[in-house]
Design a protein around this motif. Structure first.
Motif, PDB file in Angstrom:
ATOM      1  N   MET A  58       0.821  -1.201   0.000  1.00  0.00           N
ATOM      2  CA  MET A  58       0.000   0.000   0.000  1.00  0.00           C
ATOM      3  C   MET A  58       0.856   1.251   0.000  1.00  0.00           C
ATOM      4  N   LYS A  59       1.996   1.194   0.679  1.00  0.00           N
ATOM      5  CA  LYS A  59       2.886   2.353   0.720  1.00  0.00           C
ATOM      6  C   LYS A  59       3.412   2.691  -0.667  1.00  0.00           C
ATOM      7  N   VAL A  60       3.729   1.656  -1.437  1.00  0.00           N
ATOM      8  CA  VAL A  60       4.262   1.911  -2.775  1.00  0.00           C
ATOM      9  C   VAL A  60       3.208   2.583  -3.635  1.00  0.00           C
ATOM     10  N   ASP A  61       1.919   2.139  -3.557  1.00  0.00           N
ATOM     11  CA  ASP A  61       0.846   2.739  -4.337  1.00  0.00           C
ATOM     12  C   ASP A  61       0.628   4.197  -3.939  1.00  0.00           C
ATOM     13  N   MET A  62       0.617   4.472  -2.638  1.00  0.00           N
ATOM     14  CA  MET A  62       0.422   5.843  -2.168  1.00  0.00           C
ATOM     15  C   MET A  62       1.556   6.739  -2.655  1.00  0.00           C
ATOM     16  N   TRP A  63       2.777   6.214  -2.607  1.00  0.00           N
ATOM     17  CA  TRP A  63       3.914   7.007  -3.072  1.00  0.00           C
ATOM     18  C   TRP A  63       3.805   7.284  -4.565  1.00  0.00           C
ATOM     19  N   SER A  64       3.385   6.295  -5.343  1.00  0.00           N
ATOM     20  CA  SER A  64       3.249   6.480  -6.786  1.00  0.00           C
ATOM     21  C   SER A  64       2.189   7.536  -7.102  1.00  0.00           C
ATOM     22  N   LEU A  65       1.072   7.484  -6.381  1.00  0.00           N
ATOM     23  CA  LEU A  65       0.018   8.487  -6.601  1.00  0.00           C
ATOM     24  C   LEU A  65       0.507   9.887  -6.249  1.00  0.00           C
ATOM     25  N   TYR A  66       1.203   9.987  -5.126  1.00  0.00           N
ATOM     26  CA  TYR A  66       1.723  11.287  -4.709  1.00  0.00           C
ATOM     27  C   TYR A  66       2.734  11.822  -5.721  1.00  0.00           C
ATOM     28  N   LYS A  67       3.592  10.938  -6.215  1.00  0.00           N
ATOM     29  CA  LYS A  67       4.620  11.348  -7.169  1.00  0.00           C
ATOM     30  C   LYS A  67       3.990  11.853  -8.468  1.00  0.00           C
ATOM     31  N   LYS A  68       2.997  11.114  -8.979  1.00  0.00           N
ATOM     32  CA  LYS A  68       2.339  11.541 -10.217  1.00  0.00           C
ATOM     33  C   LYS A  68       1.630  12.886 -10.031  1.00  0.00           C
ATOM     34  N   ARG A  69       0.968  13.058  -8.904  1.00  0.00           N
ATOM     35  CA  ARG A  69       0.269  14.318  -8.659  1.00  0.00           C
ATOM     36  C   ARG A  69       1.248  15.468  -8.521  1.00  0.00           C
ATOM     37  N   LEU A  70       2.351  15.242  -7.821  1.00  0.00           N
ATOM     38  CA  LEU A  70       3.330  16.315  -7.650  1.00  0.00           C
ATOM     39  C   LEU A  70       3.958  16.708  -8.981  1.00  0.00           C
ATOM     40  N   LEU A  71       4.236  15.729  -9.840  1.00  0.00           N
ATOM     41  CA  LEU A  71       4.808  16.043 -11.146  1.00  0.00           C
ATOM     42  C   LEU A  71       3.823  16.846 -11.990  1.00  0.00           C
ATOM     43  N   ARG A  72       2.523  16.527 -11.889  1.00  0.00           N
ATOM     44  CA  ARG A  72       1.518  17.323 -12.603  1.00  0.00           C
ATOM     45  C   ARG A  72       1.448  18.738 -12.034  1.00  0.00           C
ATOM     46  N   GLY A 103      17.223  -8.173 -19.240  1.00  0.00           N
ATOM     47  CA  GLY A 103      15.866  -8.152 -19.784  1.00  0.00           C
ATOM     48  C   GLY A 103      14.820  -8.093 -18.687  1.00  0.00           C
ATOM     49  N   ALA A 104      15.026  -8.872 -17.629  1.00  0.00           N
ATOM     50  CA  ALA A 104      14.096  -8.830 -16.506  1.00  0.00           C
ATOM     51  C   ALA A 104      14.109  -7.460 -15.830  1.00  0.00           C
ATOM     52  N   ALA A 105      15.278  -6.832 -15.784  1.00  0.00           N
ATOM     53  CA  ALA A 105      15.368  -5.506 -15.183  1.00  0.00           C
ATOM     54  C   ALA A 105      14.545  -4.486 -15.967  1.00  0.00           C
ATOM     55  N   GLY A 106      14.647  -4.542 -17.295  1.00  0.00           N
ATOM     56  CA  GLY A 106      13.856  -3.628 -18.110  1.00  0.00           C
ATOM     57  C   GLY A 106      12.361  -3.864 -17.952  1.00  0.00           C
ATOM     58  N   TRP A 107      11.953  -5.135 -17.894  1.00  0.00           N
ATOM     59  CA  TRP A 107      10.533  -5.477 -17.731  1.00  0.00           C
ATOM     60  C   TRP A 107      10.002  -4.983 -16.392  1.00  0.00           C
ATOM     61  N   LEU A 108      10.792  -5.155 -15.330  1.00  0.00           N
ATOM     62  CA  LEU A 108      10.376  -4.715 -13.997  1.00  0.00           C
ATOM     63  C   LEU A 108      10.356  -3.196 -13.883  1.00  0.00           C
ATOM     64  N   GLU A 109      11.335  -2.538 -14.518  1.00  0.00           N
ATOM     65  CA  GLU A 109      11.394  -1.073 -14.454  1.00  0.00           C
ATOM     66  C   GLU A 109      10.180  -0.452 -15.129  1.00  0.00           C
ATOM     67  N   ARG A 110       9.756  -0.999 -16.252  1.00  0.00           N
ATOM     68  CA  ARG A 110       8.586  -0.462 -16.953  1.00  0.00           C
ATOM     69  C   ARG A 110       7.309  -0.617 -16.128  1.00  0.00           C
ATOM     70  N   ARG A 111       7.306  -1.545 -15.204  1.00  0.00           N
ATOM     71  CA  ARG A 111       6.128  -1.756 -14.368  1.00  0.00           C
ATOM     72  C   ARG A 111       6.253  -1.078 -13.012  1.00  0.00           C
ATOM     73  N   GLY A 112       7.265  -0.241 -12.877  1.00  0.00           N
ATOM     74  CA  GLY A 112       7.400   0.559 -11.665  1.00  0.00           C
ATOM     75  C   GLY A 112       8.036  -0.140 -10.488  1.00  0.00           C
ATOM     76  N   HIS A 113       8.634  -1.308 -10.698  1.00  0.00           N
ATOM     77  CA  HIS A 113       9.293  -2.035  -9.615  1.00  0.00           C
ATOM     78  C   HIS A 113      10.799  -1.748  -9.680  1.00  0.00           C
ATOM     79  N   SER A 114      11.173  -0.552  -9.251  1.00  0.00           N
ATOM     80  CA  SER A 114      12.562  -0.103  -9.430  1.00  0.00           C
ATOM     81  C   SER A 114      13.551  -0.956  -8.651  1.00  0.00           C
ATOM     82  N   MET A 115      13.236  -1.239  -7.382  1.00  0.00           N
ATOM     83  CA  MET A 115      14.182  -2.004  -6.577  1.00  0.00           C
ATOM     84  C   MET A 115      14.308  -3.437  -7.058  1.00  0.00           C
ATOM     85  N   LEU A 116      13.210  -4.010  -7.519  1.00  0.00           N
ATOM     86  CA  LEU A 116      13.303  -5.365  -8.080  1.00  0.00           C
ATOM     87  C   LEU A 116      14.108  -5.362  -9.376  1.00  0.00           C
ATOM     88  N   ALA A 117      13.998  -4.265 -10.132  1.00  0.00           N
ATOM     89  CA  ALA A 117      14.839  -4.132 -11.322  1.00  0.00           C
ATOM     90  C   ALA A 117      16.307  -4.044 -10.936  1.00  0.00           C
TER      91      ALA A 117
END
Length: 368
Positions: free
Chosen positions: A1-15, A92-106
């Motif tokens: 849930m923390k990751v989702d909240m952070w993503s929402l906050y980040k998108k709103r702040l960038l807008r 390849g797995a790193a690129g796939w994970l990065e596109r889906r927003g999983h930076s640390m897993l990438a």
């Protein structure tokens, strides 16, 4: 849930940043700086990320073990293809994970590929019977790992690069007494990458690595008797950090840890000079008094600046210094008591001076 909240906050702040820039409230340079800060801060380590990094390490060992177990049964071309597949599968797995927003897993996937790259160097050398200095293999490993970490902006991979740089330097110096100055090239490249990424834990790793390198100079220069140089470098670095904090308060987040590491380096040099460089009683007392005075000054400054790291280092160093002095002078009860009496008088005098300065400051400022 923390990751989702952070993503929402980040998108709103960038807008919001786009809107603030269009309204003229934020300059273009300010928007870029804020956006970079927000994007770099998003890579927080949580349980899933930590487990992902551990999993990448285990996958790496599993792959290496599998390859090693079937190494003799495979033709050379199959061996090379298998190694390349393992390396590029991670990217390849790193690129796939990065596109889906999983930076640390990438980052974990990039770390896996970097580990496989190092294993490939060793296995290929074995396969073609390439004889050489193991340090050269580590050199090739850290160069490839650095390129991957800097290009893909993977902080764990850059941390691995710094470890490999230190290993490379250690292998080079373990068979000789010469200073391995090329270490500074690798260290500098990784440190610049850490600063570009604005990853402060990485900069702490760089500071620790550089501190150890400076300390090693005392054992390598001057036939192993250059600890006075180490102490001087530490003191000068500490003074420089204080100057930066005074004249550039905006850089206090850099000056504060630099001051702490400099204090540790200076104390190490002074400690070795006192207790390992053929201590003479008169010289020992002089150096001990200088060390204690400097440590008390560090404690006072760290308390006024709120530098907890430097404060704890000074407390620990003060305790080590006193215990070491007691061990050296324990043979002479009179000498021990006189020394501690002098040390107590010095600390008490400094405490009284600090109290007087504090009182005068509270009554309208320091005296002219």
């Amino acid at each position: 849930m923390k990751v989702d909240m952070w993503s929402l906050y980040k998108k709103r702040l960038l807008r919001d940043l786009d809107r603030w820039q269009s309204n003229g409230w934020v300059s273009e340079q300010g928007r870029v700086a804020i956006a970079d800060e927000i994007l770099s801060s998003g890579r927080s380590l949580n349980l899933a990320s930590a487990l992902g990094i551990l999993a990448s390490v285990l996958f790496g060992f599993a792959a290496i073990s599998f390859v090693a177990a079937h190494w003799d049964d495979m033709p050379r071309l199959a061996r090379l293809l298998l190694l390349l597949t393992c390396v590029w599968a991670g990217y390849g797995a790193a690129g796939w994970l990065e596109r889906r927003g999983h930076s640390m897993l990438a980052d974990a996937a990039v770390l896996f590929s970097s580990g496989m790259f190092g294993a490939s160097i060793m296995l290929v050398s074995q396969m073609y019977h390439i004889a050489g200095d193991p340090a050269d293999g580590v050199l090739l490993w850290w160069i490839g790992t650095f390129v991957a970490g800097a290009t893909l902006r993977s902080n764990p991979t850059l941390a691995l690069t710094l470890i490999l740089v230190c290993t490379w330097s250690f292998l080079k110096t373990s068979t000789s007494s010469y200073v391995h100055w090329p270490f500074l090239i690798g260290w500098g490249l990784v440190t610049v990458a850490f600063a570009w990424q604005r990853w402060w834990p990485g900069l702490h790793l760089s500071a620790l690595a550089l501190s150890l390198f400076i300390i090693s100079l005392g054992y390598q220069l001057g036939s192993g008797h250059s600890h006075d140089l180490v102490a001087v470098i530490g003191v000068l670095a500490a003074v420089g950090a204080v100057a930066v904090e005074k004249f550039r308060p905006d850089l206090d987040h850099v000056a504060a840890p630099l001051f702490a590491y400099a204090v540790a380096v200076a104390f190490e040099g002074l400690f070795v000079l006192q207790f390992f460089e053929n201590p003479v009683s008169g010289r020992l007392i002089i150096l001990a008094v200088v060390t204690l005075v400097l440590l008390v000054a560090v404690i006072a400054y760290a308390m006024s600046a709120g530098n907890r790291g430097a404060l704890w280092i000074a407390y620990i160093a003060f305790s080590i210094e006193v215990l070491a002095l007691y061990g050296v002078t324990v043979g002479s009860i009179l000498g021990t008591s006189v020394f501690f009496l002098i040390a107590a008088l010095i600390v008490a005098a400094l405490s009284y001076a600090a109290l007087q300065l504090a009182r005068r400051s509270s009554n309208g400022g320091l005296p002219a």
